[in-house]
Scaffold this motif. Structure first.
Motif, PDB file in Angstrom:
ATOM      1  N   THR A  62       0.833  -1.214   0.000  1.00 14.19           N
ATOM      2  CA  THR A  62       0.000   0.000   0.000  1.00 14.19           C
ATOM      3  C   THR A  62       0.868   1.264   0.000  1.00 14.19           C
ATOM      4  N   GLU A  85      -5.044  -4.420  -2.444  1.00 13.01           N
ATOM      5  CA  GLU A  85      -6.050  -5.394  -2.011  1.00 13.01           C
ATOM      6  C   GLU A  85      -6.685  -6.079  -3.223  1.00 13.01           C
ATOM      7  N   ARG A 131      -6.613   4.176   6.677  1.00 16.80           N
ATOM      8  CA  ARG A 131      -5.619   3.107   6.731  1.00 16.80           C
ATOM      9  C   ARG A 131      -6.051   2.006   7.714  1.00 16.80           C
ATOM     10  N   GLY A 132      -5.732   0.783   7.347  1.00 20.01           N
ATOM     11  CA  GLY A 132      -6.133  -0.351   8.185  1.00 20.01           C
ATOM     12  C   GLY A 132      -7.584  -0.743   7.965  1.00 20.01           C
TER      13      GLY A 132
END
Ligand code: ASP
Length: 439
Positions: A50, A115, A183-184
């Motif tokens: 990422t 992803e 993020r995450g």
């Protein structure tokens, strides 16, 4: 039994990690819906895909040569394909991504490809159907996540599929453009999928065996938390404990689906359970301790404050005028203290002081900075006596001066304020009194 399983970046960093994940999924037929992150760090000092994508796109955006970064990203995937001997090629995808980067398609699209591509590999590896998250996760015209539309489409789509891989972290906006969560955010996608398919369990696989009672960077070898409620977790994550994205709790909470945090590298560890409610007592009075440094307290004095109607509202208005939110507000008969985040407060400090004078006419205002707040959280505190006393005496024995104490009305937490410089010592003292002395 139906389980949704989400795997974080470190669980999918290379072919060896992919193999572990494959074994975990194959070991249990109820693990039918899989949400992968992008490949994370393979070793400390490595770069997550990422982050490579963000770096790559920031060059593409200014029409600089991005072939170097792009090559590194391609390598990460081709190593996984080779390592698993997969019969799949991502060449066409990379051609399209490169073209879109050159056309300045947008930062969110760029980041989401980590992803997207990993989802394709995972689907090929498991023989599951690939479902592009852009077609089932939605954001509205204002850019806010659209929970109802997502839940309906995701539910309908997955009802037709026995098994599927849905990449985490992104969806599409009202114009059909790709948009990411913060993020995450793959943790959120996993939770959305669990809600949409009415899963029995949402398993969130990462590189630690669940939550620990305290931060291992502060306390040596803290014990794990077996079961924690949604509300306890919310208190702890607000105060800085991070294993799961803060927003990931909301979707599963609607359906009361338990979350099991598990370790891909130690799949036999039971991990931690996050549940709506439990009759299970935690081993210790407290469930966890977390805290943050960097707060200021604004202490306001005024004689007869207790009988002045509207005083508190006027003081809070002064903060609102500077668009500041406050953390805690303990008060006495003639005093009131407001805790705010130091970084946000300092640029507005004089404005706030004069506003308090104008609105509430206090006798004195005194500001203290460099304070830390520590939250001691536990559903068991409600029924235990002497919890606050134990905290005070532990801190007194460690020669720590308590600057503030606040017990939430739910009796789920006690917050203490100490000097930044006492932060680590205080957490250790509290941990020792509740955990070590009970072993
Ligand atoms: N890959 C994204 C990140 O690094 C999202 C995630 O891993 O959940 O933030």
């Amino acid at each position: 039994m139906l389980k949704v399983v989400k795997f974080g970046g470190s669980s999918l960093a290379d072919a060896a990690q992919f193999t572990k994940v494959g074994n975990i999924i194959k070991a249990d037929k109820s693990r039918r819906y899989v949400v992968p992150s992008a490949p994370g760090r393979r070793y400390s000092g490595d770069t997550k895909v990422t982050d490579l994508l963000y770096a790559c796109y920031s060059k593409a955006e200014v029409d600089a040569d991005f072939s170097n970064e792009f090559g590194l990203i391609k390598n990460r995937y081709s190593e996984i394909i080779k390592g698993l001997s997969l019969n799949i090629s991502l060449d066409k995808d990379f051609e399209e991504i490169e073209k879109n980067f050159k056309a300045h398609i947008g930062k969110d699209y760029a980041a989401s490809r980590g992803e997207f591509l990993n989802g394709k590999l995972m689907a090929a590896y498991l023989g599951f159907t690939f479902v592009d998250a852009a077609s089932v996760v939605f954001f509205d015209k204002e850019g806010e996540f659209d929970a109802d539309k997502t839940n309906e489409k995701l539910g309908k789509t997955l009802a037709k599929l026995e098994t599927a891989v849905i990449p985490g972290f992104y969806g599409s906006d009202a114009n059909g453009n790709v948009k990411t969560f913060s993020r995450g955010g793959s943790d959120i996608t996993g939770s959305l999928v669990a809600r949409a398919v009415h899963a029995d369990i949402y398993e969130n696989w990462t590189d630690v065996s669940g939550f620990l009672v305290a931060d291992p960077r502060i306390v040596k070898d803290p014990v794990p938390i077996e079961t924690i409620t949604y509300r306890e977790l919310r208190e702890l994550s607000y105060m800085g404990a991070s294993v799961l994205h803060e927003d990931a709790i909301f979707p599963v909470r609607i359906e009361g689906i338990p979350v099991n945090i598990r370790n891909t590298n130690c799949p036999d560890d039971p991990g931690s359970w996050i549940v709506e409610s439990t009759g299970k007592k935690s081993k210790y009075t407290i469930t966890g301790i977390a805290g943050k440094k960097g707060f200021c307290s604004i202490n306001i004095d005024k004689d007869m404050m207790n009988s002045e109607v509207g005083f508190g509202r006027k003081v809070l208005q002064a903060f609102e005028e500077s668009n500041l939110s406050f953390e805690h507000m303990p008060s006495g008969i003639d005093t009131m203290t407001i805790f705010v985040e130091q970084k946000a407060f300092i640029p507005h400090e004089q404005q706030v002081i004069s506003a308090i004078h104008r609105l509430a006419k206090p006798d004195t205002i005194d500001i203290e900075s460099d304070l830390a707040l520590i939250a001691i959280v536990g559903r068991g505190m409600k029924n235990a006596h002497g919890t606050a006393g134990r905290i005070f005496s532990a801190l007194a024995h460690a020669h720590i001066n308590i600057r503030m104490i606040d017990q939430g009305s739910s009796e789920l937490n006690i917050i203490v304020g100490v000097a930044n410089s006492d932060f680590e010592k205080a957490i250790n003292a509290i941990y020792n009194i509740f955990v070590l002395t009970q072993m």
